[in-house]
Design an enzyme around this catalytic site. Structure first.
Site, PDB file in Angstrom:
ATOM      1  N   GLU A  51       0.829  -1.209   0.000  1.00  0.00           N
ATOM      2  CA  GLU A  51       0.000   0.000   0.000  1.00  0.00           C
ATOM      3  C   GLU A  51       0.862   1.257   0.000  1.00  0.00           C
ATOM      4  O   GLU A  51       0.604   2.222  -0.728  1.00  0.00           O
ATOM      5  CB  GLU A  51      -0.900   0.025   1.252  1.00  0.00           C
ATOM      6  N   CYS A  75      -2.086  -3.646   7.181  1.00  0.00           N
ATOM      7  CA  CYS A  75      -1.596  -3.811   8.554  1.00  0.00           C
ATOM      8  C   CYS A  75      -1.801  -2.530   9.363  1.00  0.00           C
ATOM      9  O   CYS A  75      -1.923  -1.427   8.820  1.00  0.00           O
ATOM     10  CB  CYS A  75      -0.124  -4.216   8.554  1.00  0.00           C
ATOM     11  N   CYS A  84       0.181   0.463   7.503  1.00  0.00           N
ATOM     12  CA  CYS A  84      -0.403   0.855   6.210  1.00  0.00           C
ATOM     13  C   CYS A  84      -1.720   1.591   6.422  1.00  0.00           C
ATOM     14  O   CYS A  84      -2.074   2.456   5.625  1.00  0.00           O
ATOM     15  CB  CYS A  84      -0.646  -0.386   5.356  1.00  0.00           C
ATOM     16  N   THR A 197      20.732 -38.029  -1.327  1.00  0.00           N
ATOM     17  CA  THR A 197      20.463 -37.567  -2.689  1.00  0.00           C
ATOM     18  C   THR A 197      21.646 -36.759  -3.227  1.00  0.00           C
ATOM     19  O   THR A 197      22.009 -36.862  -4.400  1.00  0.00           O
ATOM     20  CB  THR A 197      19.169 -36.722  -2.712  1.00  0.00           C
ATOM     21  N   ASP A 201      23.337 -38.276  -6.434  1.00  0.00           N
ATOM     22  CA  ASP A 201      22.978 -37.566  -7.676  1.00  0.00           C
ATOM     23  C   ASP A 201      23.750 -36.271  -7.902  1.00  0.00           C
ATOM     24  O   ASP A 201      23.766 -35.752  -9.008  1.00  0.00           O
ATOM     25  CB  ASP A 201      21.482 -37.172  -7.664  1.00  0.00           C
ATOM     26  N   LEU A 205      19.700 -28.467  -8.050  1.00  0.00           N
ATOM     27  CA  LEU A 205      18.564 -27.943  -7.275  1.00  0.00           C
ATOM     28  C   LEU A 205      18.340 -26.445  -7.520  1.00  0.00           C
ATOM     29  O   LEU A 205      18.103 -25.678  -6.589  1.00  0.00           O
ATOM     30  CB  LEU A 205      18.753 -28.220  -5.774  1.00  0.00           C
ATOM     31  N   GLU A 302      12.102 -32.973  -2.169  1.00  0.00           N
ATOM     32  CA  GLU A 302      12.360 -33.712  -3.414  1.00  0.00           C
ATOM     33  C   GLU A 302      12.992 -35.085  -3.193  1.00  0.00           C
ATOM     34  O   GLU A 302      13.435 -35.726  -4.132  1.00  0.00           O
ATOM     35  CB  GLU A 302      13.239 -32.866  -4.347  1.00  0.00           C
ATOM     36  N   GLY A 304      15.488 -38.164  -1.040  1.00  0.00           N
ATOM     37  CA  GLY A 304      14.983 -39.415  -1.615  1.00  0.00           C
ATOM     38  C   GLY A 304      13.943 -40.085  -0.749  1.00  0.00           C
ATOM     39  O   GLY A 304      13.267 -39.444   0.053  1.00  0.00           O
TER      40      GLY A 304
HETATM   41  C1  AOF Z   1       0.420  -5.056   4.540  1.00  0.00           C
HETATM   42  N1  AOF Z   1       0.977  -4.890   3.325  1.00  0.00           N
HETATM   43  O1  AOF Z   1       2.508  -5.354   1.812  1.00  0.00           O
HETATM   44  C2  AOF Z   1       2.556  -6.587   3.790  1.00  0.00           C
HETATM   45  C3  AOF Z   1       1.954  -6.786   5.047  1.00  0.00           C
HETATM   46  O2  AOF Z   1       7.793  -6.536   9.824  1.00  0.00           O
HETATM   47  P1  AOF Z   1       6.916  -5.878   8.817  1.00  0.00           P
HETATM   48  O3  AOF Z   1       6.675  -4.445   9.035  1.00  0.00           O
HETATM   49  O4  AOF Z   1       7.324  -6.186   7.384  1.00  0.00           O
HETATM   50  O5  AOF Z   1       5.501  -6.552   9.022  1.00  0.00           O
HETATM   51  C4  AOF Z   1       5.287  -7.872   8.659  1.00  0.00           C
HETATM   52  C5  AOF Z   1       3.814  -8.159   8.803  1.00  0.00           C
HETATM   53  O6  AOF Z   1       3.076  -7.178   8.076  1.00  0.00           O
HETATM   54  C6  AOF Z   1       3.433  -9.481   8.195  1.00  0.00           C
HETATM   55  O7  AOF Z   1       3.478 -10.521   9.137  1.00  0.00           O
HETATM   56  C7  AOF Z   1       2.012  -9.200   7.765  1.00  0.00           C
HETATM   57  O8  AOF Z   1       1.157  -9.269   8.884  1.00  0.00           O
HETATM   58  C8  AOF Z   1       2.074  -7.779   7.301  1.00  0.00           C
HETATM   59  N2  AOF Z   1       2.453  -7.712   5.886  1.00  0.00           N
HETATM   60  N3  AOF Z   1       0.881  -6.021   5.369  1.00  0.00           N
HETATM   61  O9  AOF Z   1      -0.512  -4.332   4.890  1.00  0.00           O
HETATM   62  C9  AOF Z   1       2.019  -5.579   2.914  1.00  0.00           C
HETATM   63  N4  AOF Z   1       3.640  -7.308   3.408  1.00  0.00           N
HETATM   64 ZN    ZN Z   2       1.431  -2.756   6.024  1.00  0.00          ZN
END
Ligand code: AOF
Ligand code: ZN
Length: 328
Positions: A51, A75, A84, A197, A201, A205, A302, A304
């Site tokens: 946002e 958030c 946000c 693995t 192999d 990866l 993946e 084994g």
């Molecule tokens: C949003 N918009 O683009 C994302 C959100 O440690 P921070 O500040 O990066 O917060 C991580 C938390 O924020 C994550 O666990 C999730 O709850 C939220 N992520 N929220 O509004 C975003 N990436």
């Molecule tokens: Zn946010």
């Protein structure tokens, strides 16, 4: 059919795959009269949330009818970045459509409430299932304390995976390999294999056949540090994305451990109970950010056979994909 604006949020969100660590994949779109006029996404761990990224890029005025679409509830907590919800209110956005509630307990519902209390119309999208599927890893880590786990197996129609002498069979076709790089590896943060693995192999990866994809972490379950020091995963250009999980109480050679670490490989030591890693410790070590490590939310197992059995026996799986080879 998905709402086209929420679909666009998800298309933007997945550009953060492999870069957001243990965080969420989030995209946002600002819509005026049904047309998108600005976009943003969460481009990496610790970077701006979707946002704020959008509102930073969009410098024009917000009109009362504009609608912000975002695939995750905005958030309302102070994390690595400020809430946000604050930036949405400060810029005067009056309508928000969100894809799914945030399972992070610091947010879960409080972001929606904060916006509503301030007079914003907040509506849940009808595309919640698609949004939750894109963030299945993030949801799993936040609610189960472990990543989303996909088991990938390849076998012949008769069930065999090895030749009579025990050497591995070449089972999958080129088309199946391209498919699994695109649909499995490129949608996982990490690939897990047992050390056996690597010894038999010596696989790369990595993601090939897929321009622009991130490279996943490569996790080797190796209690006694048997990994050959010349294996591809510890010598190639992506060795800093290799993680070796060893027994914390092993007497295995400290010199080798130090040499591996010096070459850039991450070595994680975890307690073991008989021949099984302590799952809680293992997942904590792999999903929690530490120093320059950003964590992860999804793994592709993946093989084994012993590694698949271990995960199955312990119920450590969310989905299982079997590729069946064609006998020549
Ligand atoms: C949003 N918009 O683009 C994302 C959100 O440690 P921070 O500040 O990066 O917060 C991580 C938390 O924020 C994550 O666990 C999730 O709850 C939220 N992520 N929220 O509004 C975003 N990436
Ligand atoms: Zn946010």
């Amino acid at each position: 059919m998905m709402d086209k604006h929420m679909q666009r949020c998800l298309d933007l969100a997945v550009q953060g795959r492999g870069l957001v660590g243990n965080g969420a994949l989030v995209g946002a779109v600002l819509v005026r009269d049904t047309v998108s006029i600005a976009e943003g996404f969460h481009a990496g761990f610790g970077k701006l949330h979707a946002e704020r990224d959008l509102l930073n890029r969009f410098t024009g005025d917000i009109l009362p009818g504009d609608v912000l679409y975002v695939n995750l509830e905005p958030c309302c907590h102070h994390g690595k970045t400020p809430p946000c919800t604050d930036s949405i209110l400060q810029r005067g956005i009056k309508h928000v459509v969100y894809g799914m509630r945030d399972p992070d307990t610091r947010v879960s519902g409080h972001g929606i409430e904060a916006l509503r209390r301030a007079g914003v119309t907040v509506r849940a999208s009808r595309d919640t299932a698609a949004c939750e599927y894109v963030n299945r890893g993030f949801i799993s880590v936040r609610t189960n304390g472990r990543p989303w786990i996909t088991l990938k197996q390849a076998r012949m129609p008769d069930g065999s995976i090895a030749n009579m002498d025990g050497s591995p069979k070449n089972i999958t076709s080129n088309a199946q390999n391209i498919w699994s790089h695109y649909y499995l590896r490129a949608r996982s943060d990490a690939i897990i294999v047992g050390v056996g693995t690597i010894i038999t192999d010596n696989p790369k990866l990595t993601i090939r056949h897929h321009e622009g994809a991130h490279q996943p972490y490569r996790i080797v379950l190796d209690p006694h540090l048997r990994l050959p020091e010349n294996s591809r995963v510890v010598t190639d250009e992506y060795r800093e994305r290799t993680i070796i999980c060893t027994d914390k109480n092993t007497s295995a050679n400290e010199v080798k451990k130090n040499a591996l670490q010096a070459s850039g490989v991450r070595v994680v030591s975890v307690d073991m109970h008989r021949d099984t890693f302590d799952w809680a410790q293992l997942w904590q070590a792999l999903t929690a950010p530490a120093d320059d490590y950003i964590g992860m939310t999804s793994v592709l197992v993946e093989g084994g056979r012993r590694t698949w059995d271990l995960f199955r026996r312990n119920g450590m799986m969310d989905e299982e994909v079997t590729l069946v080879g064609v006998p020549s």
